[in-house]
Design an enzyme around this catalytic site. Sequence first.
Site, PDB file in Angstrom:
ATOM      1  N   ASN A 128       7.622  -8.086   1.093  1.00 36.86           N
ATOM      2  CA  ASN A 128       8.127  -6.729   1.353  1.00 36.86           C
ATOM      3  C   ASN A 128       7.706  -6.198   2.722  1.00 36.86           C
ATOM      4  O   ASN A 128       8.422  -5.393   3.321  1.00 36.86           O
ATOM      5  CB  ASN A 128       7.609  -5.794   0.249  1.00 36.86           C
ATOM      6  CG  ASN A 128       7.733  -4.342   0.631  1.00 36.86           C
ATOM      7  OD1 ASN A 128       8.803  -3.748   0.549  1.00 36.86           O
ATOM      8  ND2 ASN A 128       6.627  -3.749   1.100  1.00 36.86           N
TER       9      ASN A 128
ATOM     10  N   SER B  63      17.880  -6.854   4.276  1.00 36.21           N
ATOM     11  CA  SER B  63      18.798  -5.755   4.562  1.00 36.21           C
ATOM     12  C   SER B  63      20.218  -6.280   4.702  1.00 36.21           C
ATOM     13  O   SER B  63      20.445  -7.388   5.193  1.00 36.21           O
ATOM     14  CB  SER B  63      18.384  -5.067   5.853  1.00 36.21           C
ATOM     15  OG  SER B  63      19.377  -4.147   6.237  1.00 36.21           O
TER      16      SER B  63
ATOM     17  N   ASN C 231       0.811  -1.222   0.000  1.00 35.93           N
ATOM     18  CA  ASN C 231       0.000   0.000   0.000  1.00 35.93           C
ATOM     19  C   ASN C 231       0.842   1.268   0.000  1.00 35.93           C
ATOM     20  O   ASN C 231       0.339   2.347  -0.276  1.00 35.93           O
ATOM     21  CB  ASN C 231      -0.963   0.007   1.203  1.00 35.93           C
ATOM     22  CG  ASN C 231      -0.254  -0.231   2.516  1.00 35.93           C
ATOM     23  OD1 ASN C 231       0.200  -1.347   2.755  1.00 35.93           O
ATOM     24  ND2 ASN C 231      -0.114   0.778   3.347  1.00 35.93           N
TER      25      ASN C 231
ATOM     26  N   VAL D 108      16.375   4.091   2.300  1.00 33.76           N
ATOM     27  CA  VAL D 108      15.352   4.593   1.371  1.00 33.76           C
ATOM     28  C   VAL D 108      14.466   5.669   1.999  1.00 33.76           C
ATOM     29  O   VAL D 108      14.075   5.570   3.167  1.00 33.76           O
ATOM     30  CB  VAL D 108      14.462   3.407   0.895  1.00 33.76           C
ATOM     31  CG1 VAL D 108      13.623   3.834  -0.308  1.00 33.76           C
ATOM     32  CG2 VAL D 108      15.298   2.188   0.560  1.00 33.76           C
ATOM     33  N   LYS D 109      14.122   6.649   1.191  1.00 31.44           N
ATOM     34  CA  LYS D 109      13.221   7.731   1.644  1.00 31.44           C
ATOM     35  C   LYS D 109      11.792   7.208   1.711  1.00 31.44           C
ATOM     36  O   LYS D 109      11.033   7.333   0.750  1.00 31.44           O
ATOM     37  CB  LYS D 109      13.259   8.886   0.638  1.00 31.44           C
ATOM     38  CG  LYS D 109      14.540   9.678   0.606  1.00 31.44           C
ATOM     39  CD  LYS D 109      14.379  10.822  -0.404  1.00 31.44           C
ATOM     40  CE  LYS D 109      15.677  11.201  -1.061  1.00 31.44           C
ATOM     41  NZ  LYS D 109      16.696  11.705  -0.191  1.00 31.44           N
ATOM     42  N   THR D 110      11.466   6.572   2.842  1.00 35.52           N
ATOM     43  CA  THR D 110      10.091   6.103   3.059  1.00 35.52           C
ATOM     44  C   THR D 110       9.719   6.436   4.502  1.00 35.52           C
ATOM     45  O   THR D 110      10.557   6.917   5.275  1.00 35.52           O
ATOM     46  CB  THR D 110       9.988   4.564   2.886  1.00 35.52           C
ATOM     47  OG1 THR D 110      10.838   3.951   3.859  1.00 35.52           O
ATOM     48  CG2 THR D 110      10.353   4.092   1.497  1.00 35.52           C
TER      49      THR D 110
ATOM     50  N   GLY E 246       5.312   2.955   0.134  1.00 35.79           N
ATOM     51  CA  GLY E 246       6.760   2.752   0.174  1.00 35.79           C
ATOM     52  C   GLY E 246       7.294   1.854  -0.938  1.00 35.79           C
ATOM     53  O   GLY E 246       6.828   1.881  -2.087  1.00 35.79           O
TER      54      GLY E 246
ATOM     55  N   LYS F  70      16.411  -9.495  10.110  1.00 33.69           N
ATOM     56  CA  LYS F  70      16.778  -9.627   8.696  1.00 33.69           C
ATOM     57  C   LYS F  70      17.856 -10.704   8.503  1.00 33.69           C
ATOM     58  O   LYS F  70      17.900 -11.361   7.461  1.00 33.69           O
ATOM     59  CB  LYS F  70      17.230  -8.279   8.131  1.00 33.69           C
ATOM     60  CG  LYS F  70      16.111  -7.218   8.093  1.00 33.69           C
ATOM     61  CD  LYS F  70      14.955  -7.588   7.162  1.00 33.69           C
ATOM     62  CE  LYS F  70      14.012  -6.418   6.919  1.00 33.69           C
ATOM     63  NZ  LYS F  70      12.844  -6.742   6.097  1.00 33.69           N
TER      64      LYS F  70
ATOM     65  N   TYR G 223      16.175  -5.231  14.479  1.00 35.38           N
ATOM     66  CA  TYR G 223      15.945  -5.255  13.030  1.00 35.38           C
ATOM     67  C   TYR G 223      17.021  -6.106  12.336  1.00 35.38           C
ATOM     68  O   TYR G 223      16.715  -6.937  11.470  1.00 35.38           O
ATOM     69  CB  TYR G 223      15.973  -3.814  12.531  1.00 35.38           C
ATOM     70  CG  TYR G 223      15.670  -3.633  11.074  1.00 35.38           C
ATOM     71  CD1 TYR G 223      14.361  -3.734  10.600  1.00 35.38           C
ATOM     72  CD2 TYR G 223      16.675  -3.332  10.158  1.00 35.38           C
ATOM     73  CE1 TYR G 223      14.075  -3.545   9.264  1.00 35.38           C
ATOM     74  CE2 TYR G 223      16.391  -3.137   8.827  1.00 35.38           C
ATOM     75  CZ  TYR G 223      15.102  -3.242   8.377  1.00 35.38           C
ATOM     76  OH  TYR G 223      14.816  -3.049   7.047  1.00 35.38           O
TER      77      TYR G 223
HETATM   78  P1  NDP Z   1       7.146   1.403   5.001  1.00 38.78           P
HETATM   79  O1  NDP Z   1       7.055   1.569   6.467  1.00 38.78           O
HETATM   80  O2  NDP Z   1       6.896   2.559   4.107  1.00 38.78           O
HETATM   81  O3  NDP Z   1       6.198   0.226   4.526  1.00 38.78           O
HETATM   82  C1  NDP Z   1       6.112  -0.974   5.226  1.00 38.78           C
HETATM   83  C2  NDP Z   1       4.938  -1.744   4.696  1.00 38.78           C
HETATM   84  O4  NDP Z   1       4.836  -2.976   5.429  1.00 38.78           O
HETATM   85  C3  NDP Z   1       3.598  -1.008   4.898  1.00 38.78           C
HETATM   86  O5  NDP Z   1       2.775  -1.256   3.792  1.00 38.78           O
HETATM   87  C4  NDP Z   1       3.049  -1.677   6.148  1.00 38.78           C
HETATM   88  O6  NDP Z   1       1.636  -1.639   6.250  1.00 38.78           O
HETATM   89  C5  NDP Z   1       3.494  -3.111   5.866  1.00 38.78           C
HETATM   90  N1  NDP Z   1       3.375  -3.976   7.034  1.00 38.78           N
HETATM   91  C6  NDP Z   1       3.922  -3.852   8.269  1.00 38.78           C
HETATM   92  N2  NDP Z   1       3.504  -4.853   9.067  1.00 38.78           N
HETATM   93  C7  NDP Z   1       2.667  -5.624   8.340  1.00 38.78           C
HETATM   94  C8  NDP Z   1       1.914  -6.787   8.598  1.00 38.78           C
HETATM   95  N3  NDP Z   1       1.916  -7.386   9.795  1.00 38.78           N
HETATM   96  N4  NDP Z   1       1.170  -7.312   7.589  1.00 38.78           N
HETATM   97  C9  NDP Z   1       1.158  -6.742   6.370  1.00 38.78           C
HETATM   98  N5  NDP Z   1       1.812  -5.616   6.076  1.00 38.78           N
HETATM   99  C10 NDP Z   1       2.566  -5.060   7.045  1.00 38.78           C
HETATM  100  O7  NDP Z   1       8.613   0.813   4.778  1.00 38.78           O
HETATM  101  P2  NDP Z   1       9.531   0.573   3.487  1.00 38.78           P
HETATM  102  O8  NDP Z   1       8.739   0.669   2.252  1.00 38.78           O
HETATM  103  O9  NDP Z   1      10.736   1.405   3.659  1.00 38.78           O
HETATM  104  O10 NDP Z   1       9.982  -0.932   3.764  1.00 38.78           O
HETATM  105  C11 NDP Z   1       9.615  -2.021   2.973  1.00 38.78           C
HETATM  106  C12 NDP Z   1      10.589  -3.172   3.220  1.00 38.78           C
HETATM  107  O11 NDP Z   1      11.926  -2.748   2.924  1.00 38.78           O
HETATM  108  C13 NDP Z   1      10.616  -3.650   4.671  1.00 38.78           C
HETATM  109  O12 NDP Z   1      10.720  -5.056   4.705  1.00 38.78           O
HETATM  110  C14 NDP Z   1      11.893  -3.022   5.211  1.00 38.78           C
HETATM  111  O13 NDP Z   1      12.425  -3.739   6.299  1.00 38.78           O
HETATM  112  C15 NDP Z   1      12.787  -3.100   3.979  1.00 38.78           C
HETATM  113  N6  NDP Z   1      13.915  -2.174   4.030  1.00 38.78           N
HETATM  114  C16 NDP Z   1      13.689  -0.826   4.063  1.00 38.78           C
HETATM  115  C17 NDP Z   1      14.771   0.040   4.145  1.00 38.78           C
HETATM  116  C18 NDP Z   1      14.591   1.520   4.141  1.00 38.78           C
HETATM  117  O14 NDP Z   1      15.614   2.241   4.206  1.00 38.78           O
HETATM  118  N7  NDP Z   1      13.367   2.037   4.080  1.00 38.78           N
HETATM  119  C19 NDP Z   1      16.160  -0.466   4.222  1.00 38.78           C
HETATM  120  C20 NDP Z   1      16.275  -1.897   4.164  1.00 38.78           C
HETATM  121  C21 NDP Z   1      15.184  -2.706   4.078  1.00 38.78           C
HETATM  122  P3  NDP Z   1       0.874  -0.390   6.977  1.00 38.78           P
HETATM  123  O15 NDP Z   1       0.833   0.724   5.970  1.00 38.78           O
HETATM  124  O16 NDP Z   1      -0.460  -0.968   7.307  1.00 38.78           O
HETATM  125  O17 NDP Z   1       1.706  -0.035   8.188  1.00 38.78           O
END
Ligand code: NDP
Length: 314
Positions: free
Chosen positions: A121, A173, A46, A270-272, A48, A237, A233
């Site tokens: 993801n 990661s 949804n 990442v910028k999220t 990021g 990972k 974390y």
């Molecule tokens: P965001 O926080 O933007 O997005 C995380 C997503 O995971 C959201 O859609 C969230 O849903 C969903 N989520 C969390 N818990 C659950 C659950 N129990 N069931 C289903 N969905 C869930 O983070 P990112 O886009 O940055 O991260 C995405 C992936 O990338 C992750 O696995 C993260 O560990 C990995 N990552 C990110 C890095 C970064 O710098 N951002 C670096 C390295 C790895 P909801 O919107 O409902 O909270």
Amino acid sequence: MTGKKEKSSEKREKRLQEISLLRTIPYSDHQRWWSEETLAVVTGANRGIGFEIARQLAGHGLTVILTSRDTGVGIEAAKVLQEGGFNVDVHQLNILDDESVSEFTKWIKEKYGGVDILVNNAGVNYNLGSGNSMEYAKQVIETNYYGTKNMVKAMIPLMRPSAAGARIVNVSSRLGKLNGRRSRIEDEALREKLSNLETLSEELIDNMVSTFLQQVEDNTWQSGGWPQKFTDYAVSKLAVNLYSVLMANQLAGRPEGGKIYINCYCPGWVKTAMTGWSGNVSAEHAADTGVWLALLPNKEVTGKLFAERRELKL
Ligand code: NDP
């Protein structure tokens, strides 16, 4: 910026440019093993990186199932892609909720008959900057490791046989490297067991994360020899990376035509929302290696960790 930092930032910039160029080269008909019938499931799509992976896979002509733990938010996100003309369907999925996972599995089976690609993801991280609180350690381990495992177990029986093989991509990661220079578990004997396919097992990985969580509960984790940065974390990972190696090895025994390949990648910083928008790469760039792995024409790649389309030593 210090000389070392400057150098690595220059190196990253150069690689980002190379990847931008690579992305302009279209897949040839010969490489394109997929069609609009090819079904890719993306968890936590949804927003990021997950949303971007869904967008890019749909842009390559696959059918994408955008999943979200909040139904309404998922529908809104999917609408953006559907209005862009992409083949995108949407379903609720909380990877930690057994009922949600089983309801989703049933729906996929009935509506589509099977899955070709799973992108794990969905994930959480509660620390920013130099913070290293263990307040949410249980949730972090459960979501990132056990949630990912839940999905792998639920989707494997649905994975469709094909000449190209089905694919699982875990968004992981480099903090979860077993032999990382700066961030690794100190227990050499455990590291040895975890790096050897003869001794690596699901039980060993589960025991490692349980020991960590027990130490968090007892407040003894600081002296447990765990990675120093974003400890909960990094452990979660590391468990995902190791589980992927284990699964790759187990799945390798499947017959030709029924193969499943599983790999992990690090999207960078990442910028999220997860980083409080403080990363140094965009979600669009961060999605690239995941999409590239999901679509790899060279199907034999499995059990590896990647970043920027290159293999990292685990
Ligand atoms: P965001 O926080 O933007 O997005 C995380 C997503 O995971 C959201 O859609 C969230 O849903 C969903 N989520 C969390 N818990 C659950 C659950 N129990 N069931 C289903 N969905 C869930 O983070 P990112 O886009 O940055 O991260 C995405 C992936 O990338 C992750 O696995 C993260 O560990 C990995 N990552 C990110 C890095 C970064 O710098 N951002 C670096 C390295 C790895 P909801 O919107 O409902 O909270």
